[in-house]
Scaffold this motif. Structure first.
Motif, PDB file in Angstrom:
ATOM      1  N   GLU A 211       0.824  -1.209   0.000  1.00  0.00           N
ATOM      2  CA  GLU A 211       0.000   0.000   0.000  1.00  0.00           C
ATOM      3  C   GLU A 211       0.858   1.259   0.000  1.00  0.00           C
ATOM      4  O   GLU A 211       1.971   1.291   0.540  1.00  0.00           O
ATOM      5  N   ALA A 212       0.325   2.301  -0.639  1.00  0.00           N
ATOM      6  CA  ALA A 212       1.002   3.592  -0.683  1.00  0.00           C
ATOM      7  C   ALA A 212       1.007   4.215   0.705  1.00  0.00           C
ATOM      8  O   ALA A 212       0.114   3.972   1.523  1.00  0.00           O
ATOM      9  N   PHE A 213       2.057   5.031   0.957  1.00  0.00           N
ATOM     10  CA  PHE A 213       2.144   5.698   2.264  1.00  0.00           C
ATOM     11  C   PHE A 213       2.899   7.009   2.108  1.00  0.00           C
ATOM     12  O   PHE A 213       4.046   7.035   1.666  1.00  0.00           O
ATOM     13  N   GLU A 214       2.240   8.096   2.422  1.00  0.00           N
ATOM     14  CA  GLU A 214       2.825   9.432   2.395  1.00  0.00           C
ATOM     15  C   GLU A 214       3.533   9.705   1.060  1.00  0.00           C
ATOM     16  O   GLU A 214       3.107   9.214   0.026  1.00  0.00           O
ATOM     17  N   ASP A 215       4.620  10.513   1.089  1.00  0.00           N
ATOM     18  CA  ASP A 215       5.192  10.991  -0.171  1.00  0.00           C
ATOM     19  C   ASP A 215       6.592  10.464  -0.496  1.00  0.00           C
ATOM     20  O   ASP A 215       6.963  10.359  -1.651  1.00  0.00           O
ATOM     21  N   SER A 216       7.390  10.181   0.526  1.00  0.00           N
ATOM     22  CA  SER A 216       8.792   9.832   0.294  1.00  0.00           C
ATOM     23  C   SER A 216       8.949   8.371  -0.119  1.00  0.00           C
ATOM     24  O   SER A 216       8.236   7.499   0.389  1.00  0.00           O
ATOM     25  N   PRO A 217       9.894   8.080  -1.012  1.00  0.00           N
ATOM     26  CA  PRO A 217      10.134   6.686  -1.411  1.00  0.00           C
ATOM     27  C   PRO A 217      10.529   5.834  -0.212  1.00  0.00           C
ATOM     28  O   PRO A 217      11.284   6.274   0.659  1.00  0.00           O
ATOM     29  N   ARG A 218      10.012   4.608  -0.192  1.00  0.00           N
ATOM     30  CA  ARG A 218      10.380   3.662   0.873  1.00  0.00           C
ATOM     31  C   ARG A 218      11.221   2.519   0.333  1.00  0.00           C
ATOM     32  O   ARG A 218      11.776   1.743   1.101  1.00  0.00           O
TER      33      ARG A 218
ATOM     34  N   HIS B 112      13.973  12.702  -1.400  1.00  0.00           N
ATOM     35  CA  HIS B 112      14.219  12.504   0.025  1.00  0.00           C
ATOM     36  C   HIS B 112      14.432  11.015   0.281  1.00  0.00           C
ATOM     37  O   HIS B 112      13.598  10.186  -0.090  1.00  0.00           O
ATOM     38  N   LEU B 113      15.573  10.677   0.901  1.00  0.00           N
ATOM     39  CA  LEU B 113      15.890   9.272   1.158  1.00  0.00           C
ATOM     40  C   LEU B 113      15.733   8.886   2.634  1.00  0.00           C
ATOM     41  O   LEU B 113      16.084   7.780   3.028  1.00  0.00           O
ATOM     42  N   GLY B 114      15.183   9.782   3.419  1.00  0.00           N
ATOM     43  CA  GLY B 114      15.090   9.545   4.855  1.00  0.00           C
ATOM     44  C   GLY B 114      14.111   8.477   5.277  1.00  0.00           C
ATOM     45  O   GLY B 114      14.158   8.012   6.419  1.00  0.00           O
ATOM     46  N   GLU B 115      13.187   8.098   4.386  1.00  0.00           N
ATOM     47  CA  GLU B 115      12.186   7.078   4.740  1.00  0.00           C
ATOM     48  C   GLU B 115      12.455   5.737   4.061  1.00  0.00           C
ATOM     49  O   GLU B 115      11.611   4.831   4.124  1.00  0.00           O
ATOM     50  N   VAL B 116      13.605   5.600   3.405  1.00  0.00           N
ATOM     51  CA  VAL B 116      13.898   4.373   2.661  1.00  0.00           C
ATOM     52  C   VAL B 116      14.059   3.187   3.611  1.00  0.00           C
ATOM     53  O   VAL B 116      14.842   3.231   4.560  1.00  0.00           O
ATOM     54  N   GLN B 117      13.290   2.130   3.357  1.00  0.00           N
ATOM     55  CA  GLN B 117      13.354   0.905   4.151  1.00  0.00           C
ATOM     56  C   GLN B 117      14.154  -0.192   3.449  1.00  0.00           C
ATOM     57  O   GLN B 117      14.667  -1.104   4.093  1.00  0.00           O
ATOM     58  N   LEU B 118      14.218  -0.104   2.113  1.00  0.00           N
ATOM     59  CA  LEU B 118      14.921  -1.115   1.328  1.00  0.00           C
ATOM     60  C   LEU B 118      15.699  -0.428   0.220  1.00  0.00           C
ATOM     61  O   LEU B 118      15.154   0.380  -0.525  1.00  0.00           O
ATOM     62  N   PHE B 119      16.996  -0.760   0.122  1.00  0.00           N
ATOM     63  CA  PHE B 119      17.852  -0.223  -0.940  1.00  0.00           C
ATOM     64  C   PHE B 119      18.468  -1.434  -1.634  1.00  0.00           C
ATOM     65  O   PHE B 119      19.224  -2.197  -1.010  1.00  0.00           O
TER      66      PHE B 119
ATOM     67  N   GLU C 134      25.631   6.399   2.258  1.00  0.00           N
ATOM     68  CA  GLU C 134      25.933   7.213   3.435  1.00  0.00           C
ATOM     69  C   GLU C 134      24.792   8.162   3.774  1.00  0.00           C
ATOM     70  O   GLU C 134      24.732   8.693   4.886  1.00  0.00           O
ATOM     71  N   SER C 135      23.891   8.381   2.818  1.00  0.00           N
ATOM     72  CA  SER C 135      22.782   9.309   3.007  1.00  0.00           C
ATOM     73  C   SER C 135      21.489   8.611   3.413  1.00  0.00           C
ATOM     74  O   SER C 135      20.481   9.265   3.662  1.00  0.00           O
ATOM     75  N   VAL C 136      21.532   7.288   3.448  1.00  0.00           N
ATOM     76  CA  VAL C 136      20.337   6.511   3.781  1.00  0.00           C
ATOM     77  C   VAL C 136      20.405   6.094   5.242  1.00  0.00           C
ATOM     78  O   VAL C 136      21.433   5.587   5.700  1.00  0.00           O
ATOM     79  N   SER C 137      19.335   6.327   5.971  1.00  0.00           N
ATOM     80  CA  SER C 137      19.273   5.872   7.350  1.00  0.00           C
ATOM     81  C   SER C 137      19.265   4.349   7.367  1.00  0.00           C
ATOM     82  O   SER C 137      19.212   3.702   6.324  1.00  0.00           O
ATOM     83  N   LYS C 138      19.287   3.777   8.539  1.00  0.00           N
ATOM     84  CA  LYS C 138      19.329   2.323   8.655  1.00  0.00           C
ATOM     85  C   LYS C 138      18.200   1.689   7.849  1.00  0.00           C
ATOM     86  O   LYS C 138      17.028   1.973   8.069  1.00  0.00           O
ATOM     87  N   CYS C 139      18.571   0.862   6.888  1.00  0.00           N
ATOM     88  CA  CYS C 139      17.566   0.174   6.093  1.00  0.00           C
ATOM     89  C   CYS C 139      18.138  -1.167   5.649  1.00  0.00           C
ATOM     90  O   CYS C 139      19.291  -1.495   5.947  1.00  0.00           O
TER      91      CYS C 139
END
Length: 204
Positions: free
Chosen positions: A64-71, A140-147, A169-174
């Motif tokens: 399902e879609a959630f907010e605006d930032s890529p996950r 914005h990469l702050g909400e990325v859960q999977l890279f 280096e710009s991605v939080s823990k994912c």
């Protein structure tokens, strides 16, 4: 593993696409991906690596879609690979409201910034365009859960390796996932940079 424990909409998509159960390689890799661990998927073409990534991504995002930032960010070699992978993702997301977006070098940068700004869940991108858009504050990469890096065999041959290193280096823990036909020294080095105790799952 069977598909019984997947999100119902994802199960429906798999059934519609003619998938009844996972193949032997997917049975090995899907529990690790679903568990959230970093992983290398090393197997020849035709082994189901890409489908396993798609299944894991949709399941992780709860279909399902959630907010605006890529996950989810999936990096692919070039425009042709990005568009082919987007088409493959859309086979399994068309009965969901997940938004899948292709980000590649030959498209107008300002249009991409606007289209990403209005909300995307899964962004499939070339390394150069993703890096350029990020450093122009266009994504914005702050909400990325999977890279994930699709078909990473090419990374030893150009600057994409370093671009991905800087982006990591710009991605939080994912969760980081690397897919390749064979393991080589370049992608193995990522283990020492941003992957955490990555599982190496190889087809024997």
């Amino acid at each position: 593993m069977s598909f019984k424990k997947l999100h119902p909409l994802l199960k429906e998509s798999l059934e519609n696409a003619g998938y009844e159960t996972s193949n032997p390689f997917q049975k090995k890799v899907l529990p690790t991906l679903k568990g959230g661990a970093d992983a290398y998927m090393i197997a020849p073409k035709g082994s189901g690596k890409t489908t396993a990534l798609i299944i894991a991504t949709i399941h992780k995002l709860k279909a399902e879609a959630f907010e605006d930032s890529p996950r989810a960010i999936i990096v692919a070699k070039d425009k042709a690979d990005v568009l082919a992978l987007k088409e493959e993702f859309e086979r399994f997301t068309k009965n969901t409201d997940l938004r899948v977006y292709a980000l590649y070098d030959e498209y107008d940068m300002e249009k991409q910034k606007v289209e990403v700004y209005y909300g995307q869940d899964i962004v499939i991108a070339t390394p150069a365009r993703l890096s350029k858009l990020y450093f122009l504050n266009g994504i914005h990469l702050g909400e990325v859960q999977l890279f994930a890096i699709e078909d990473a065999d090419y990374l030893g041959r150009n600057n994409a390796y370093n671009l991905i290193l800087r982006l990591s280096e710009s991605v939080s823990k994912c969760q980081f996932v690397i897919i390749a036909d064979v393991m080589h020294s370049k992608i193995k080095n990522y283990q020492n940079n941003f992957m955490s105790n990555a599982h190496v799952i190889a087809q024997k």
